[in-house]
Design an enzyme around this catalytic site. Structure first.
Site, PDB file in Angstrom:
ATOM      1  N   GLU A  70      -1.182   6.800   2.573  1.00  0.00           N
ATOM      2  CA  GLU A  70      -0.834   4.938   1.443  1.00  0.00           C
ATOM      3  C   GLU A  70      -1.384   4.186   1.747  1.00  0.00           C
ATOM      4  O   GLU A  70      -2.702   3.239   0.952  1.00  0.00           O
ATOM      5  CB  GLU A  70       0.645   4.988   1.621  1.00  0.00           C
ATOM      6  CG  GLU A  70       1.020   5.875   0.230  1.00  0.00           C
ATOM      7  CD  GLU A  70       2.691   5.209   0.056  1.00  0.00           C
ATOM      8  OE1 GLU A  70       4.046   5.057  -0.526  1.00  0.00           O
ATOM      9  OE2 GLU A  70       3.403   5.550   2.193  1.00  0.00           O
ATOM     10  N   GLU A 125       6.635  13.120   2.455  1.00  0.00           N
ATOM     11  CA  GLU A 125       7.675  12.614   2.338  1.00  0.00           C
ATOM     12  C   GLU A 125       9.041  12.675   1.532  1.00  0.00           C
ATOM     13  O   GLU A 125      10.077  13.237   2.692  1.00  0.00           O
ATOM     14  CB  GLU A 125       8.121  11.020   1.599  1.00  0.00           C
ATOM     15  CG  GLU A 125       7.027  10.132   2.183  1.00  0.00           C
ATOM     16  CD  GLU A 125       5.973   9.870   1.945  1.00  0.00           C
ATOM     17  OE1 GLU A 125       4.749   8.775   2.608  1.00  0.00           O
ATOM     18  OE2 GLU A 125       5.000  11.004   1.513  1.00  0.00           O
TER      19      GLU A 125
END
Ligand code: T1G
Length: 700
Positions: free
Chosen positions: A104, A124
């Site tokens: 990210e 995740e």
């Protein structure tokens, strides 16, 4: 305390260097250092900014050890917005595994350069979470909705090459990343490249049917998991909402996921898997023996699969069989498995040939004179295994490790027939051995520390998840399984049906119901094992009368086309068979069992609490090093849902007092033989503590 982040202008480039071993997790100190550096760069002489990590990888994500603790600023989402809002262009230099919050960070940067060996991903979901720092909004704006859904729902990292195809990486280099990245940033500056904010892009819309299809597929690909539909909501928002509104939704659903017990369970599994690799009492500095050549005794299903596990990791393997016919059959199994992997696109033809060529066959034990480790994988006859170890003791070189793949025999007794019991160890693979990740490493009384250390690191190299077990009948997994299967059979004879018992456990999250597992394993396996046991050792006759009766009728399970179910010879599809119900009712009558309705909740509690109760005995006896090890065994070896965290974590989540109360109820109804609470369970309830806290105190 020196910051893990340093900043220096090199060739007019503001180079931010991060050094936070082992995996440059985005800890609070790293985030603080990043924020300070990016703010400095806004007003100093630098023309652009480069973010680079030293060590084995670019940021491998948020610092998971900080989860569950009060969050400390700077918060990652806001920090990444600040990086993206930089007035000077920001380049991220990727190597190793740029994952989660790490990727990210790269997506919030304006340009990305990567080593060709790098991988990027948003895993995740494996922690029951979703990307919480803009990943669900920035990725679709760069790579599109379908690729983003695939990446985030699977959590599987992609290669730098694939990332480049998706527009996620702008430049790929093969070496000296830091130097290449500074040159690339310089080049961007010299070419007048502008800041390029991903948030200002729009994600190409797709038809709603894409999301509907994904949602309907979730029941199969992410059965029971709650985070997946939240992920779809976020990615859909990326094509419908403004960036800031999409971020807001992502934050809400991220916080919801973080509070979800499924994420707590999956985070537990993340660390339990890594803890399991550590052997208490054996320091990480213990020297390991050099393993180059591997020998396997027995070319059956297990032997062939074990040989493939080693060949797939590049080891030369010598496969021994008693005669040429048996050897040809063994090598044919290997051949067939590789052909299947190529057909399913799991392996290229070339890769399969390379692995297969590493496996050579022989009928001569002398061919093992120079191997570094031998794994015996013949059928479960302890006397046969002792003969083999006595022969190995003679032919194998000093220092060779002698391992047995027994799934429950006494490894001490096997070691005792050799003059080198310190070199003997158990390596219990799970079928199919070239696919199943779990490896129970059985530490015998005399097994040397370096042998244990060597096998634990070898397991990682053949991509297995290893768990240490002491010697007892059935080690950790199969010993606990006995109670689980006992209760499945008792529920069957007392009134359940194969399909209702399977449905209860499948809907609860098990990969497969216990009755179907019995059919898959083969009812004759259990039958033969029982023949070697005394009446008393066999336990409650009601728990094996039905499978014995089915075996007597030639119904051995999938392998004979019929067991508790009947199987279509072509599709292997299973169907219920009224003939089986007749057998069940007949045996029940014979044993004087009155059949009645059994609710799914009771089936679940009886099977799972039987696991928990025996697991606590195993912990108490020190057969398992720590509760997390038992959880890893069941999640990687027995299809226990990872999002429930394994039997020990689950028991703590339910509450040990609830578990004890239920077990006492079962004792009252079914008797103490099967339902005497484990002393450790009673102790922990009396002390009002949990298994995890007890382990922290007693195991450390
Ligand atoms: N945080 C803290 N510790 C970590 C860590 C992490 N992210 N990743 C690894 N470790 C520790 C690990 O416990 C072990 O410690 C050591 O590093 C080596 O790991 C906002 C919320 C990177 C592929 O899920 O997949 O970002 O046991 O043995 O086999 O959206 O670790 O030695 O004491 O596994 O070479 C997303 C998790 C987080 C990646 C390396 N990131 N890590 O594998 O070594 S969530 C992940 C891995 C997130 C944001 C969200 C692997 C690896 P110890 P290892 P490895």
């Amino acid at each position: 305390m020196t910051s893990p982040v340093s900043y220096k202008i090199v060739d007019e480039i503001g180079v931010i260097t991060v050094d936070n071993p082992p995996v440059n997790a985005l800890s609070q100190a790293v985030r603080q250092g990043l924020q300070d550096a990016i703010r400095t760069a806004q007003s100093d002489a630098s023309k652009a900014v480069l973010i680079h990590c030293v060590g084995r990888t670019f940021f491998a994500g948020a610092d998971i050890t900080e989860f569950g603790k009060p969050a400390v600023e700077p918060f990652l989402p806001e920090l990444l917005n600040e990086i993206e809002d930089s007035t000077k262009l920001v380049v991220a230099a990727l190597h190793g595994t740029a994952l989660g919050g790490g990727f990210e960070t790269a997506l919030a940067s304006h340009y990305r350069i990567a080593l060709d060996s790098a991988k990027v991903g948003l895993p995740e979901v494996k922690l029951g979470l979703l990307p919480g720092a803009g990943g669900t909004q920035r990725l679709p704006r760069l790579a599109g909705i379908p690729a983003s859904l695939e990446m985030i729902l699977t959590g599987t990292p992609i290669t730098a090459g694939r990332a480049s195809e998706l527009g996620l990486v702008d430049r790929i280099v093969s070496s000296d990343l830091r130097k290449a990245a500074i040159e690339y940033t310089r080049e961007l500056v010299d070419s007048g490249a502008l800041v390029r904010r991903t948030s200002e892009l729009t994600a190409a819309t797709v038809d709603d049917s894409v999301f509907d299809e994904i949602r309907s597929g979730l029941a199969k690909r992410a059965r029971g998991q709650t985070v997946s539909s939240r992920i779809v909501d976020c990615v859909k928002a990326a094509s419908e909402l403004a960036f800031t509104d999409g971020l807001k939704l992502e934050r809400e659903l991220f916080v919801e996921s973080m509070r979800d017990p499924q994420s707590t369970a999956l985070q537990h599994m993340f660390f339990a898997e890594r803890e399991a690799a550590k052997v208490l009492g054996v320091s990480r500095e213990t020297a390991h023996r050099d393993i180059q050549k591997v020998g396997i005794i027995g070319g059956g299903t297990m032997g062939g699969g074990i040989a493939m596990s080693f060949a797939n990791a590049g080891y030369a393997v010598t496969l021994i069989e008693i005669n040429d016919d048996a050897l040809d059959r063994g090598l044919a199994i290997v051949e067939k498995n590789y052909a299947g992997s190529v057909k399913r696109g799991k392996l290229s033809e070339a890769a399969a040939n390379k692995c297969r060529d590493l496996i050579i066959g022989s009928t001569e034990y002398a061919a093992l004179a120079d191997v570094d480790i031998v794994i015996e994988a013949v059928f479960e006859d302890v006397e046969l295994k002792k003969d083999i170890f006595a022969r190995l003791d003679k032919v194998c070189k000093p220092g060779a490790i002698l391992a047995t793949n027994t799934s429950y025999q006494d490894v001490n007794a096997i070691a005792a027939v050799t003059a080198r019991p310190e070199d003997v160890i158990g390596m219990h693979f799970f079928s199919p051995a070239h696919i199943m990740k779990l490896l129970e490493v059985v530490r015998a009384d005399k097994t040397a520390d370096d042998v244990l250390g060597t096998v634990m690191s070898l397991a990682k190299r053949i991509r297995k998840v290893a768990v240490v077990s002491g010697v007892c009948y059935g080690f950790i997994g199969n010993r606990m399984l006995a109670g689980y299967f006992r209760e499945a059979q008792l529920c069957l004879i007392e009134g359940g049906l194969p399909e209702s018992i399977d449905a209860a456990m499948y809907d609860w999250g098990m990969a497969m119901g216990p009755i179907s597992v019995a059919d898959l394993a083969g009812l004759d396996v259990g039958y033969k094992a029982r023949q070697g046991l005394s009446e008393e050792e066999r336990g409650d006759p009601r728990s094996y009368r039905i499978p014995d009766a089915l075996v007597a009728e030639g119904r051995l399970g999938q392998k004979s086309g019929a067991g508790f179910y009947t199987y279509d010879p072509m599709t292997r599809k299973k169907t219920s068979d009224p003939a089986v119900l007749e057998v069940i009712e007949r045996e029940a009558r014979d044993l004087g069992v009155e059949r009645g309705a059994i609710e799914a909740d009771e089936i679940i509690d009886r099977l799972i609490y039987a696991l928990v109760n025996e697991g606590l005995r195993i912990l108490d006896e020190g057969i398992a090093q720590r509760p997390g090890d038992i959880d890893v065994v069941y999640v990687y070896g027995y299809g226990f849902p990872a999002w429930r965290g394994g039997p020990m974590h689950y028991a703590d989540a339910v509450g040990l007092d609830t578990v004890l109360a239920r077990i006492n109820e079962f004792r009252g109804r079914f008797g103490a033989d099967n339902w005497t609470p484990a002393p450790l369970l009673e102790k922990l309830v009396a002390e009002n503590t949990t298994i995890v806290d007890w382990a922290k105190r007693s195991v450390g």
